[in-house]
Design a protein around this motif. Structure first.
Motif, PDB file in Angstrom:
ATOM      1  N   ASN A 156       0.855  -1.181   0.000  1.00  0.00           N
ATOM      2  CA  ASN A 156       0.000   0.000   0.000  1.00  0.00           C
ATOM      3  C   ASN A 156       0.894   1.236   0.000  1.00  0.00           C
ATOM      4  OD1 ASN A 156      -1.788   2.088   0.498  1.00  0.00           O
ATOM      5  ND2 ASN A 156      -2.972   0.947   2.014  1.00  0.00           N
ATOM      6  N   PRO A 157       0.849   2.037  -1.070  1.00  0.00           N
ATOM      7  CA  PRO A 157       1.733   3.210  -1.141  1.00  0.00           C
ATOM      8  C   PRO A 157       1.421   4.264  -0.072  1.00  0.00           C
ATOM      9  CG  PRO A 157       0.176   3.220  -2.965  1.00  0.00           C
ATOM     10  CD  PRO A 157      -0.004   1.918  -2.244  1.00  0.00           C
ATOM     11  N   LEU A 158       0.219   4.201   0.512  1.00  0.00           N
ATOM     12  CA  LEU A 158      -0.165   5.177   1.532  1.00  0.00           C
ATOM     13  C   LEU A 158       0.148   4.701   2.945  1.00  0.00           C
ATOM     14  CD1 LEU A 158      -3.640   6.158   0.047  1.00  0.00           C
ATOM     15  CD2 LEU A 158      -1.431   7.290  -0.291  1.00  0.00           C
ATOM     16  N   ASP A 159       0.568   3.436   3.079  1.00  0.00           N
ATOM     17  CA  ASP A 159       0.826   2.857   4.388  1.00  0.00           C
ATOM     18  C   ASP A 159       1.983   1.868   4.224  1.00  0.00           C
ATOM     19  OD1 ASP A 159       0.869   1.404   6.738  1.00  0.00           O
ATOM     20  OD2 ASP A 159      -1.202   0.742   6.631  1.00  0.00           O
ATOM     21  N   GLY A 160       3.141   2.202   4.738  1.00  0.00           N
ATOM     22  CA  GLY A 160       4.335   1.391   4.543  1.00  0.00           C
ATOM     23  C   GLY A 160       4.201  -0.053   4.976  1.00  0.00           C
ATOM     24  N   ARG A 161       3.359  -0.322   5.964  1.00  0.00           N
ATOM     25  CA  ARG A 161       3.190  -1.695   6.432  1.00  0.00           C
ATOM     26  C   ARG A 161       2.011  -2.384   5.774  1.00  0.00           C
ATOM     27  NH1 ARG A 161       2.689   0.650  12.027  1.00  0.00           N
ATOM     28  NH2 ARG A 161       0.591   0.090  11.455  1.00  0.00           N
ATOM     29  N   GLY A 162       1.113  -1.638   5.189  1.00  0.00           N
ATOM     30  CA  GLY A 162      -0.126  -2.194   4.665  1.00  0.00           C
ATOM     31  C   GLY A 162       0.023  -2.876   3.321  1.00  0.00           C
ATOM     32  N   VAL A 163      -0.974  -3.699   3.002  1.00  0.00           N
ATOM     33  CA  VAL A 163      -1.007  -4.446   1.754  1.00  0.00           C
ATOM     34  C   VAL A 163      -2.356  -4.208   1.081  1.00  0.00           C
ATOM     35  CG1 VAL A 163      -1.007  -6.783   0.773  1.00  0.00           C
ATOM     36  CG2 VAL A 163       0.523  -6.225   2.657  1.00  0.00           C
ATOM     37  N   LEU A 164      -2.310  -4.072  -0.227  1.00  0.00           N
ATOM     38  CA  LEU A 164      -3.532  -3.956  -1.020  1.00  0.00           C
ATOM     39  C   LEU A 164      -3.775  -5.269  -1.743  1.00  0.00           C
ATOM     40  CD1 LEU A 164      -3.021  -0.452  -2.676  1.00  0.00           C
ATOM     41  CD2 LEU A 164      -4.510  -1.017  -0.737  1.00  0.00           C
ATOM     42  N   ALA A 165      -5.032  -5.671  -1.818  1.00  0.00           N
ATOM     43  CA  ALA A 165      -5.427  -6.819  -2.635  1.00  0.00           C
ATOM     44  C   ALA A 165      -6.121  -6.249  -3.859  1.00  0.00           C
ATOM     45  CB  ALA A 165      -6.370  -7.731  -1.868  1.00  0.00           C
ATOM     46  N   SER A 166      -5.683  -6.680  -5.043  1.00  0.00           N
ATOM     47  CA  SER A 166      -6.251  -6.201  -6.311  1.00  0.00           C
ATOM     48  C   SER A 166      -6.862  -7.369  -7.050  1.00  0.00           C
ATOM     49  CB  SER A 166      -5.157  -5.597  -7.199  1.00  0.00           C
ATOM     50  OG  SER A 166      -4.471  -4.591  -6.516  1.00  0.00           O
ATOM     51  N   ILE A 167      -8.073  -7.182  -7.545  1.00  0.00           N
ATOM     52  CA  ILE A 167      -8.717  -8.250  -8.306  1.00  0.00           C
ATOM     53  C   ILE A 167      -8.068  -8.327  -9.689  1.00  0.00           C
ATOM     54  CG2 ILE A 167     -10.618  -6.788  -9.147  1.00  0.00           C
ATOM     55  CD1 ILE A 167     -12.428  -9.344  -8.720  1.00  0.00           C
ATOM     56  N   THR A 168      -7.838  -9.539 -10.153  1.00  0.00           N
ATOM     57  CA  THR A 168      -7.234  -9.748 -11.467  1.00  0.00           C
ATOM     58  C   THR A 168      -8.328  -9.860 -12.530  1.00  0.00           C
ATOM     59  OG1 THR A 168      -7.274 -12.155 -11.274  1.00  0.00           O
ATOM     60  CG2 THR A 168      -5.290 -11.012 -10.443  1.00  0.00           C
ATOM     61  N   THR A 169      -7.930  -9.866 -13.769  1.00  0.00           N
ATOM     62  CA  THR A 169      -8.891 -10.054 -14.854  1.00  0.00           C
ATOM     63  C   THR A 169      -9.621 -11.383 -14.684  1.00  0.00           C
ATOM     64  OG1 THR A 169      -7.527  -8.733 -16.342  1.00  0.00           O
ATOM     65  CG2 THR A 169      -9.131 -10.217 -17.369  1.00  0.00           C
ATOM     66  N   ARG A 170      -8.880 -12.424 -14.360  1.00  0.00           N
ATOM     67  CA  ARG A 170      -9.512 -13.732 -14.129  1.00  0.00           C
ATOM     68  C   ARG A 170     -10.453 -13.666 -12.943  1.00  0.00           C
ATOM     69  NH1 ARG A 170     -12.323 -17.554 -15.719  1.00  0.00           N
ATOM     70  NH2 ARG A 170     -12.198 -19.429 -14.498  1.00  0.00           N
ATOM     71  N   GLY A 171     -10.088 -12.940 -11.914  1.00  0.00           N
ATOM     72  CA  GLY A 171     -10.962 -12.764 -10.750  1.00  0.00           C
ATOM     73  C   GLY A 171     -12.275 -12.103 -11.132  1.00  0.00           C
ATOM     74  N   ARG A 172     -12.194 -11.097 -12.001  1.00  0.00           N
ATOM     75  CA  ARG A 172     -13.420 -10.431 -12.470  1.00  0.00           C
ATOM     76  C   ARG A 172     -14.294 -11.388 -13.270  1.00  0.00           C
ATOM     77  NH1 ARG A 172     -13.479  -5.028 -11.586  1.00  0.00           N
ATOM     78  NH2 ARG A 172     -11.486  -4.021 -11.146  1.00  0.00           N
ATOM     79  N   GLU A 173     -13.677 -12.203 -14.111  1.00  0.00           N
ATOM     80  CA  GLU A 173     -14.434 -13.180 -14.901  1.00  0.00           C
ATOM     81  C   GLU A 173     -15.141 -14.184 -13.989  1.00  0.00           C
ATOM     82  OE1 GLU A 173     -11.362 -14.853 -17.343  1.00  0.00           O
ATOM     83  OE2 GLU A 173     -11.272 -13.095 -18.671  1.00  0.00           O
ATOM     84  N   VAL A 174     -14.409 -14.691 -13.017  1.00  0.00           N
ATOM     85  CA  VAL A 174     -14.965 -15.680 -12.096  1.00  0.00           C
ATOM     86  C   VAL A 174     -16.117 -15.098 -11.295  1.00  0.00           C
ATOM     87  CG1 VAL A 174     -14.441 -16.978  -9.972  1.00  0.00           C
ATOM     88  CG2 VAL A 174     -12.942 -17.166 -11.951  1.00  0.00           C
TER      89      VAL A 174
END
Length: 172
Positions: free
Chosen positions: A108-126
């Motif tokens: 996460n660029p706004l939080d040095g310790r944080g993590v972002l989860a991003s949906i993938t194209t395959r995730g959107r299809e599913v």
């Protein structure tokens, strides 16, 4: 899907009768037992739909949440907050979705310790495919019409408010 019990009596009604004889009438007992059994039935139904996609309902919910976000990504803490689950559950869910190629993680660029989860194209299809199938079976509530579904929602809302999920004055 769970095998139907096919009993010739309602075990919850029977338990209520026995409860009344032993401890007196407590309407909350058959109500909670019915809610818990309904949870088992519904979870079995929706999991049967999403299982061919390598999902559980919890993982499906996380994917849907990511599709609702403007950017297709959210912090793990925000996912936990919105899905009302413990951070460990979010980590486990995102781990499995990532291994399946349905989400990707990035710092996460706004939080040095944080993590972002991003949906993938395959995730959107599913999520689109699974949603079509869940909607086709009314999320397991096909025995209820639209008004009854609203009533179920309305009946359970005070429980959620009392539990502190949200303020009733939040204005839905």
């Amino acid at each position: 899907m769970a095998k139907p019990l096919a009993l010739d009596f309602d075990p919850i009604a029977r338990a209520d009768e026995l409860w009344k004889r032993r401890w007196g009438s407590v309407p909350a007992m058959p109500a909670i037992t019915s809610v818990m059994r309904a949870h088992q039935i519904l979870l079995s139904r929706v999991d049967a739909v999403v299982k061919p996609y390598g999902l559980t309902f919890a993982r499906y919910e996380a994917l849907v949440l990511l599709t609702f976000s403007r950017t297709g990504e959210l912090s793990l803490s925000k996912i936990g907050e919105r899905l009302m689950v413990h951070p460990t559950s979010v980590t486990n869910t995102v781990d499995r979705l990532e291994r399946a190629g349905l989400v990707a993680r990035r710092p996460n660029p706004l939080d040095g310790r944080g993590v972002l989860a991003s949906i993938t194209t395959r995730g959107r299809e599913v999520v689109e495919e699974a949603t079509r199938e869940l909607m086709a079976v009314d999320f397991g509530l096909d025995g209820y019409d639209e008004e009854q579904c609203r009533q179920v929602f309305d009946l359970l809302r005070p429980l959620r408010v009392t539990a502190g999920d949200f303020s009733d004055s939040a204005g839905e």
